[in-house]
Design a protein around this motif. Structure first.
Motif, PDB file in Angstrom:
ATOM      1  N   LYS A   1     -72.880 -92.518 -73.142  1.00 15.19           N
ATOM      2  CA  LYS A   1     -73.604 -91.256 -73.161  1.00 15.19           C
ATOM      3  C   LYS A   1     -72.695 -90.081 -72.823  1.00 15.19           C
ATOM      4  O   LYS A   1     -71.700 -90.234 -72.119  1.00 15.19           O
ATOM      5  CB  LYS A   1     -74.780 -91.293 -72.175  1.00 15.19           C
ATOM      6  CG  LYS A   1     -75.900 -92.234 -72.597  1.00 15.19           C
ATOM      7  CD  LYS A   1     -77.073 -92.170 -71.621  1.00 15.19           C
ATOM      8  CE  LYS A   1     -78.191 -93.105 -72.067  1.00 15.19           C
ATOM      9  NZ  LYS A   1     -79.335 -93.065 -71.123  1.00 15.19           N
ATOM     10  N   ILE A   2     -73.100 -88.924 -73.344  1.00 17.49           N
ATOM     11  CA  ILE A   2     -72.454 -87.651 -73.016  1.00 17.49           C
ATOM     12  C   ILE A   2     -73.486 -86.804 -72.274  1.00 17.49           C
ATOM     13  O   ILE A   2     -74.633 -86.683 -72.726  1.00 17.49           O
ATOM     14  CB  ILE A   2     -71.984 -86.927 -74.285  1.00 17.49           C
ATOM     15  CG1 ILE A   2     -70.952 -87.781 -75.035  1.00 17.49           C
ATOM     16  CG2 ILE A   2     -71.388 -85.561 -73.941  1.00 17.49           C
ATOM     17  CD1 ILE A   2     -70.630 -87.271 -76.428  1.00 17.49           C
ATOM     18  N   TYR A   3     -73.075 -86.235 -71.149  1.00 14.16           N
ATOM     19  CA  TYR A   3     -73.978 -85.437 -70.325  1.00 14.16           C
ATOM     20  C   TYR A   3     -73.522 -83.979 -70.364  1.00 14.16           C
ATOM     21  O   TYR A   3     -72.340 -83.692 -70.177  1.00 14.16           O
ATOM     22  CB  TYR A   3     -73.994 -85.944 -68.891  1.00 14.16           C
ATOM     23  CG  TYR A   3     -74.501 -87.368 -68.773  1.00 14.16           C
ATOM     24  CD1 TYR A   3     -75.845 -87.626 -68.512  1.00 14.16           C
ATOM     25  CD2 TYR A   3     -73.637 -88.457 -68.941  1.00 14.16           C
ATOM     26  CE1 TYR A   3     -76.317 -88.930 -68.412  1.00 14.16           C
ATOM     27  CE2 TYR A   3     -74.102 -89.761 -68.843  1.00 14.16           C
ATOM     28  CZ  TYR A   3     -75.445 -89.988 -68.576  1.00 14.16           C
ATOM     29  OH  TYR A   3     -75.906 -91.280 -68.491  1.00 14.16           O
ATOM     30  N   MET A   4     -74.471 -83.069 -70.607  1.00 12.56           N
ATOM     31  CA  MET A   4     -74.150 -81.663 -70.825  1.00 12.56           C
ATOM     32  C   MET A   4     -74.993 -80.772 -69.917  1.00 12.56           C
ATOM     33  O   MET A   4     -76.199 -80.989 -69.758  1.00 12.56           O
ATOM     34  CB  MET A   4     -74.397 -81.292 -72.284  1.00 12.56           C
ATOM     35  CG  MET A   4     -74.100 -79.836 -72.628  1.00 12.56           C
ATOM     36  SD  MET A   4     -74.254 -79.509 -74.410  1.00 12.56           S
ATOM     37  CE  MET A   4     -76.033 -79.634 -74.615  1.00 12.56           C
ATOM     38  N   CYS A   5     -74.367 -79.732 -69.364  1.00 13.72           N
ATOM     39  CA  CYS A   5     -75.063 -78.834 -68.437  1.00 13.72           C
ATOM     40  C   CYS A   5     -74.690 -77.382 -68.705  1.00 13.72           C
ATOM     41  O   CYS A   5     -73.504 -77.057 -68.845  1.00 13.72           O
ATOM     42  CB  CYS A   5     -74.715 -79.200 -66.995  1.00 13.72           C
ATOM     43  SG  CYS A   5     -75.438 -78.103 -65.743  1.00 13.72           S
ATOM     44  N   GLY A   6     -75.715 -76.511 -68.759  1.00 18.58           N
ATOM     45  CA  GLY A   6     -75.503 -75.076 -68.780  1.00 18.58           C
ATOM     46  C   GLY A   6     -74.799 -74.538 -70.006  1.00 18.58           C
ATOM     47  O   GLY A   6     -74.795 -75.152 -71.070  1.00 18.58           O
ATOM     48  N   GLY A   7     -74.183 -73.364 -69.845  1.00 22.00           N
ATOM     49  CA  GLY A   7     -73.485 -72.703 -70.934  1.00 22.00           C
ATOM     50  C   GLY A   7     -74.136 -71.379 -71.293  1.00 22.00           C
ATOM     51  O   GLY A   7     -74.987 -70.850 -70.553  1.00 22.00           O
ATOM     52  N   TYR A   8     -73.759 -70.856 -72.467  1.00 21.98           N
ATOM     53  CA  TYR A   8     -74.239 -69.540 -72.889  1.00 21.98           C
ATOM     54  C   TYR A   8     -74.662 -69.583 -74.346  1.00 21.98           C
ATOM     55  O   TYR A   8     -73.948 -70.100 -75.207  1.00 21.98           O
ATOM     56  CB  TYR A   8     -73.145 -68.487 -72.716  1.00 21.98           C
ATOM     57  CG  TYR A   8     -73.554 -67.110 -73.193  1.00 21.98           C
ATOM     58  CD1 TYR A   8     -74.294 -66.263 -72.361  1.00 21.98           C
ATOM     59  CD2 TYR A   8     -73.219 -66.675 -74.464  1.00 21.98           C
ATOM     60  CE1 TYR A   8     -74.682 -65.005 -72.800  1.00 21.98           C
ATOM     61  CE2 TYR A   8     -73.598 -65.414 -74.912  1.00 21.98           C
ATOM     62  CZ  TYR A   8     -74.329 -64.588 -74.085  1.00 21.98           C
ATOM     63  OH  TYR A   8     -74.710 -63.357 -74.520  1.00 21.98           O
ATOM     64  N   ASN A   9     -75.850 -69.023 -74.611  1.00 23.91           N
ATOM     65  CA  ASN A   9     -76.369 -68.860 -75.963  1.00 23.91           C
ATOM     66  C   ASN A   9     -76.632 -67.374 -76.194  1.00 23.91           C
ATOM     67  O   ASN A   9     -77.208 -66.703 -75.328  1.00 23.91           O
ATOM     68  CB  ASN A   9     -77.652 -69.675 -76.129  1.00 23.91           C
ATOM     69  CG  ASN A   9     -78.298 -69.480 -77.491  1.00 23.91           C
ATOM     70  OD1 ASN A   9     -79.051 -68.533 -77.687  1.00 23.91           O
ATOM     71  ND2 ASN A   9     -78.005 -70.373 -78.412  1.00 23.91           N
ATOM     72  N   ALA A  10     -76.226 -66.864 -77.355  1.00 29.59           N
ATOM     73  CA  ALA A  10     -76.307 -65.423 -77.603  1.00 29.59           C
ATOM     74  C   ALA A  10     -77.733 -64.895 -77.548  1.00 29.59           C
ATOM     75  O   ALA A  10     -77.950 -63.733 -77.189  1.00 29.59           O
ATOM     76  CB  ALA A  10     -75.688 -65.102 -78.962  1.00 29.59           C
ATOM     77  N   VAL A  11     -78.714 -65.723 -77.868  1.00 25.34           N
ATOM     78  CA  VAL A  11     -80.112 -65.287 -77.857  1.00 25.34           C
ATOM     79  C   VAL A  11     -80.738 -65.500 -76.487  1.00 25.34           C
ATOM     80  O   VAL A  11     -81.386 -64.609 -75.929  1.00 25.34           O
ATOM     81  CB  VAL A  11     -80.928 -66.029 -78.935  1.00 25.34           C
ATOM     82  CG1 VAL A  11     -82.412 -65.647 -78.846  1.00 25.34           C
ATOM     83  CG2 VAL A  11     -80.379 -65.721 -80.317  1.00 25.34           C
ATOM     84  N   GLU A  12     -80.554 -66.676 -75.911  1.00 26.01           N
ATOM     85  CA  GLU A  12     -81.210 -67.020 -74.649  1.00 26.01           C
ATOM     86  C   GLU A  12     -80.384 -66.660 -73.419  1.00 26.01           C
ATOM     87  O   GLU A  12     -80.865 -66.743 -72.292  1.00 26.01           O
ATOM     88  CB  GLU A  12     -81.547 -68.514 -74.634  1.00 26.01           C
ATOM     89  CG  GLU A  12     -82.507 -68.918 -75.743  1.00 26.01           C
ATOM     90  CD  GLU A  12     -83.137 -70.268 -75.502  1.00 26.01           C
ATOM     91  OE1 GLU A  12     -83.068 -70.765 -74.362  1.00 26.01           O
ATOM     92  OE2 GLU A  12     -83.707 -70.825 -76.455  1.00 26.01           O
TER      93      GLU A  12
END
Length: 409
Positions: A286-297
């Motif tokens: 598995k790959i686990y992903m957290c957070g980040g930046y989206n231009a809309v949200e």
């Protein structure tokens, strides 16, 4: 105790000179007992070309030495991986961003506590031989795909980096306004760079150039996760991977464990939104992903896992991060404990928070060890002498050693 482990836990921090300052754009690795962070940026201090170690047993930070002053100078949005007792750092930028980009590869020996610049390990003799024997430096497949030896990446930052089969792989990245589509490997056996270029047929599935994406290595594949251009972030309805056996790019459709992605406003999200400056770790399948930046949200606080076997994304709402964050960093220990450090928040602040999250149920042995450590630490009795009296197995006793012993070269 399992319920406590399965929740996101903020690790208590002691402020002072023996803890890293708040930062974003740094990188992180982990081994059995320690995590390591390198670099980063804070407008009050600019960039940090320093390497920190956090002992997950004693919960103490140590600044690792750089007596020769050889630590990488371009250390914002560089990339870092770990193999054995060595840390490898590639690329990055200084401040102002994109003015002093790097294409140097450095190694930090945790045994000798020294930095080494590996950039010039492909000797001048090899480069001079290229003019005489160019066929020794270019390999072409029947389809037209090519490998170029001793051709290193361009100076850049925000690239993806992963390891497989004693090689370091580096993908894409930016020089500021231009984004590269490069895929390189660096062999730790021959100490030579290789650049991969693909024929027309095998370029069709190749990912677009990007930066601040993540590169994860699982089962002979390199997975490209997210990332962005100047005005576009890449989503997760399809996932691109590089097959290390066939040396071809492949694309596979992703799905949610709850069905297809929603189209009606107000429905719960089924697939993660596209993002950059997020963080990912791979553990088992598995790959686990957290957070980040989206231009809309904007900044995100969500936590997801991706099963590479079923190609399913799953959102873990019980593991939502305490606040939206980007340009943070993460790593996972060999026994399945994920750590997330630092980053930039919606208030524009850099933080130095460290959070801990178990990705699997700890073994009974690990649980018992954690309970003993917690009890002794609370009573200021976490010493080798106490552990020996309690007849704790010897390999656990070494975990509480915070000394920085330097082995001469």
């Amino acid at each position: 105790m399992f319920a406590e482990c399965h929740n996101l836990r903020k690790v208590p921090m002691v402020s002072g000179p023996c803890t890293p300052r708040p930062r974003s754009g740094h990188r992180m690795c982990a081994d059995d007992n320690c995590i390591y962070i390198f670099g980063g940026f804070n407008p009050a201090f600019k960039t940090f070309n320093e390497l920190w170690r956090f002992n997950t047993t004693t919960e103490k930070w140590s600044l690792l030495p750089d007596d020769d002053g050889l630590a990488p100078k371009s250390c914002a949005s560089s990339s870092m991986v770990m193999l054995g007792s060595n840390l490898f750092v590639f690329g990055g930028t200084g401040y102002p961003f994109a003015k002093t980009n790097s294409n140097e590869l450095f190694m930090y020996s945790l045994k000798m506590k020294r930095w080494f610049n590996l950039t010039d390990t492909s000797s001048l003799a090899n480069r001079q031989d290229f003019a005489k024997h160019p066929k020794d430096f270019i390999k072409t497949k029947q389809c037209g795909c090519q490998k170029f030896y001793d051709r290193q990446p361009v100076p850049k930052y925000g690239q993806g980096m992963a390891t497989a089969h004693q090689k370091i792989y580096i993908h894409s990245g930016t020089q500021g306004e231009e984004f590269t589509k490069e895929l390189h490997s660096f062999s730790l056996k021959t100490f030579r760079w290789t650049e991969y270029e693909f024929c027309f047929e095998h370029t069709r599935n190749a990912p677009q150039p990007r930066y601040r994406h993540e590169l994860a290595s699982i089962d002979n594949r390199l997975y490209v996760l997210g990332g962005a251009l100047l005005n576009e972030t890449f989503n997760f309805d399809q996932l691109t991977s590089f097959n290390l056996q066939t040396r071809k790019w492949e694309q596979e459709a992703c799905q949610s464990n709850k069905g297809s992605s929603p189209t009606t406003p107000g429905e719960s999200r089924q697939l993660p939104v596209g993002r950059k400056a997020h963080t990912c770790v791979s553990y088992k399948n598995k790959i686990y992903m957290c957070g980040g930046y989206n231009a809309v949200e904007g900044m995100l606080d969500d936590f997801w896992s991706f099963n590479v076997n079923t190609k399913e994304w799953k959102q873990h709402k019980n593991r939502t991060f305490p606040y939206p964050v980007q340009f943070h960093s993460s790593a996972v220990t060999s026994y399945g404990c994920m750590y997330i450090h630092g980053g930039l928040t919606t208030k524009g602040n850099r933080v130095s928070d460290l959070h801990q999250l178990w990705l699997q149920v700890p073994t009974l042995t690990r649980m018992a060890w954690m309970k003993v450590v917690q009890q002794l630490r609370d009573n200021n009795q976490l010493t080798k002498e106490t552990l020996i009296k309690l007849k704790i197995p010897r390999h656990f006793i070494g975990f509480i050693d915070d000394k920085i012993d330097v082995i001469a070269a």
